[in-house]
Design an enzyme around this catalytic site. Structure first.
Site, PDB file in Angstrom:
ATOM      1  NE  ARG A  81      47.512  55.793  35.770  1.00 45.70           N
ATOM      2  CZ  ARG A  81      47.721  54.596  36.323  1.00 45.70           C
ATOM      3  NH1 ARG A  81      47.227  54.315  37.529  1.00 45.70           N
ATOM      4  NH2 ARG A  81      48.431  53.687  35.695  1.00 45.70           N
ATOM      5  NE  ARG A 132      44.927  52.947  42.106  1.00 51.64           N
ATOM      6  CZ  ARG A 132      45.627  52.131  41.317  1.00 51.64           C
ATOM      7  NH1 ARG A 132      45.521  52.238  40.001  1.00 51.64           N
ATOM      8  NH2 ARG A 132      46.419  51.210  41.831  1.00 51.64           N
ATOM      9  CE  LYS A 185      44.215  47.357  40.147  1.00 54.91           C
ATOM     10  NZ  LYS A 185      45.027  47.455  38.918  1.00 54.91           N
ATOM     11  CE  LYS A 227      41.598  50.184  38.538  1.00 54.57           C
ATOM     12  NZ  LYS A 227      42.051  49.444  37.329  1.00 54.57           N
ATOM     13  CB  CYS A 232      47.986  48.082  28.235  1.00 56.09           C
ATOM     14  SG  CYS A 232      49.073  46.676  27.887  1.00 56.09           S
ATOM     15  CB  CYS A 237      54.298  48.392  31.435  1.00 57.66           C
ATOM     16  SG  CYS A 237      53.445  47.494  32.758  1.00 57.66           S
ATOM     17  CB  CYS A 243      51.133  41.583  31.736  1.00 61.93           C
ATOM     18  SG  CYS A 243      50.271  42.789  32.776  1.00 61.93           S
ATOM     19  CB  CYS A 282      45.897  48.187  32.008  1.00 60.77           C
ATOM     20  SG  CYS A 282      46.828  47.944  33.533  1.00 60.77           S
TER      21      CYS A 282
END
Length: 646
Positions: free
Chosen positions: A88, A157, A241, A243, A463, A469, A508, A512
């Site tokens: 990424r 991120r 994380k 953001k 996603c 994934c 899931c 995302c």
């Protein structure tokens, strides 16, 4: 559970309620501590002739911008998994140079699966890279003025920003400038990144703003970890994380309420920068059947003058760094800290690190969502063009050849790219004389103009999910086009052909594609089954709520048709589907649905007519249905409908 400070060189004094007896921290905290500031075991394992990294290596590799995955379509019992790396990029504000884009295009063909994916956070992803090719791929990106450092892992991120390159509105320029500066401020300082991927060679990069350099070293009441390679993060980096985004008043193209921190540019009547409104505490990730995990929208924290923005960001980071939960990773995001403490206590702690009081949050106009598709003026004589990329997948498939089109445009015109939070991109700095030529390239490669895109598809997101994934429990990207077509058929049936709303799908509960802000959200709960979330707002300022815990995708029509019929019957003037569901309430929707009698059977019901096909076609159809996670009847009906339409 909130752990006592472990990262700060000079932690702020905390009362007993804030620092209960420290429990054993999560295993990952030890991995970070032993990593020698993100070197090991990645450096050692990269040199080994193996197909994959160890679990410890995987965790540190994330900080370098890569996840280890395996192609789940290729799993064979008794054989080693088909290990692949996802890479990424880190692009503050979604800015990508033409040189970097062309490098990614080439790398996708040389080492990846032949496609690029635009993410929901204004970055690019490459999938399918073998471990032995990871270093060459990473080095090529860095040498093309790109970076992956901090794109994943327990740290800040990619910093998002309003994507539109509008030059005659200074607030838009400020937003993009400060996204880059905040990203620079919070970039890891360890030399491990260049040591590992460029053998110690320091890549050429842009100069940091002097205010950023000074702020990184300024103590600020315990925000800095002294004598550390990482003055802001310390040895253990963040609990999870983190953001951020920067936008302008009224423009919610960044999903402002889903971020740990969102800064809103405030200017005076002369368009001079005054400061920033601050939102904090948003986050989408959750876990099924774990009520202690939940999606949350950000709170209004206050306002800060422009000269104090870096110290404030450091204060917020330090608060989460020192008081975020390092015991339970499911409870480690800053949204849980704010939820547990309350906004007032969180603000007070931030002010202790900041060294002064925050000013009151300034009033803002109503938020609106903009996707910026189509042609627009930049305000400096040049144009920018928003190009829709369904689910962010840049590839060539049949007559749809967006990968070829973008490569041709970039080779010919060398246009900077600005990625959006909606998985699309903007081609910028376009000479008006090239407008028709660019349109011709796009149309000849099967890319529709913005006014020809089906509106359900235009405002949807999904996603990647299966097969790449490892967290996915069911399909998302591969099935959402057929799901949207089935929803459109339902709307057509009910006389709502022109209706559209925000639909998002994930494989899931991690969220995302931010399904919990959608008007209609699908969240994978089991193979071919989804939670159904309703009631988000069109401008993405209100959380949706769970309406159904498990809906088999074959029951889509029988589940949604009563809702849409009720919406048609009971909506107010110009009311959107999400606003209707929020206003009317789920009990009313369930009561109406229970007594609803459709005029005729929904499309997924038992068919009255049968059509025969050859054995070879049947086998291919069965294989496609298995791969896409849908029924053979759905594929056949969609294909026949498309053929008849032509």
């Amino acid at each position: 559970m909130v752990q006592a400070p472990i990262s700060s060189g000079k932690p702020v004094q905390a009362n007993q309620a804030e620092t209960p007896l420290v429990k054993k921290v999560s295993r990952l905290e030890g991995i970070k501590e032993r990593s020698q500031f993100l070197r090991e075991p990645v450096a050692t394992e990269l040199a080994q002739d193996t197909t994959h990294f160890t679990e410890d290596g995987i965790q540190i590799l994330k900080f370098h911008g890569s996840y280890q995955q395996d192609n789940r379509d290729n799993r064979v019992k008794g054989q080693e998994k088909d290990y692949r790396m996802m890479l990424r990029t880190r692009n503050p504000g979604g800015l990508v140079s033409p040189e970097l884009y062309l490098t990614l295009d080439e790398l996708s063909d040389t080492y990846g699966y032949g496609n690029i994916r635009a993410t929901t956070r204004q970055a690019f992803q490459l999938h399918g890279i073998l471990k032995k090719d990871l270093k060459a791929t990473m080095a090529a990106i860095i040498r093309s003025m790109g970076s992956t450092l901090g794109a994943c892992g327990d740290l800040n991120r990619n910093v998002m920003a309003v994507p539109a390159p509008i030059k005659d509105k200074p607030e838009y320029v400020y937003a993009r400038e400060y996204a880059t500066r905040i990203a620079d401020l919070l970039t890891p300082q360890t030399p491990a990144y260049y040591e590992i991927w460029l053998d110690g060679e320091k890549a050429v990069s842009g100069e940091e703003h002097p205010d950023v350099v000074a702020a990184r070293q300024r103590n600020g009441n315990g925000t800095i970890v002294h004598d550390s390679v990482e003055p802001i993060y310390g040895t253990h980096y963040m609990p999870r994380k983190f953001k951020c985004s920067v936008t302008v008043p009224g423009d919610n193209s960044v999903d402002a309420y889903t971020q740990d921190v969102t800064l809103v540019v405030i200017v005076d009547e002369n368009k001079e920068l005054l400061g920033f409104n601050v939102l904090a505490g948003g986050g989408m990730g959750r876990t099924h059947n774990k009520e202690t995990t939940f999606a949350r929208i950000a709170d209004e924290i206050g306002y800060v003058a422009k000269e104090d923005i870096y110290d404030l960001m450091k204060a917020i980071v330090a608060t989460q760094r020192d008081y975020g939960d390092r015991v339970q990773r499911r409870h480690a995001r800053m949204k849980y800290l704010i939820n547990d403490w309350g906004v007032e206590k969180f603000r007070t702690k931030v002010e202790e690190y900041f060294g002064k009081k925050l000013k009151p949050y300034k009033a803002l106009p109503e938020w609106k969502f903009y996707d910026y598709l189509g042609w627009h003026e930049q305000g400096d004589g040049k144009l920018f063009l928003g190009v829709h990329i369904e689910n962010g997948r840049i590839h060539d498939r049949g007559d749809f050849k967006i990968k070829s089109a973008l490569k041709e445009i970039e080779l010919r015109y060398r246009l900077p790219i600005s990625l959006t939070s909606n998985q699309s991109l903007l081609l910028t700095e376009i000479d008006p004389a090239h407008k028709d030529e660019i349109d011709h390239i796009l149309r000849s490669n099967g890319i529709d103009a913005e006014d020809q895109i089906n509106l359900l598809h235009r405002y949807s997101m999904a996603c990647p999910a299966l097969p790449t994934c490892g967290l996915a429990v069911t399909e998302s990207e591969r099935v959402i086009p057929s799901i949207l077509d089935r929803i459109q058929a339902l709307l057509n049936k009910l006389g709502l052909k022109q209706e559209h709303f925000v639909i998002r799908m994930t494989g899931c509960p991690n969220g995302c594609a931010r399904p919990y802000m959608a008007e209609l959200g699908f969240v994978g709960s089991a193979p071919n089954s989804y939670q159904l979330w309703l009631g988000g707002s069109p401008n993405q300022t209100r959380l949706a709520q769970p309406y159904m815990q498990k809906m088999n995708i074959d029951d889509l029509e029988t589940t949604l048709e009563p809702m849409f019929a009720f919406f048609k019957k009971g909506r107010q003037a110009s009311e959107s589907f999400g606003d209707f569901c929020d206003r009317i309430g789920f009990e009313a929707i369930r009561n109406f649905s229970a007594s609803y009698v459709p005029a005729k059977k929904a499309a997924s019901g038992r068919r009255k007519h049968r059509v025969g096909i050859s054995g070879d076609v049947y086998l291919k159809l069965k294989e496609a249905a298995t791969t896409q996670g849908v029924s053979m009847a759905q594929i056949a009906e969609s294909a026949i409908a498309a053929y008849l339409k032509e």
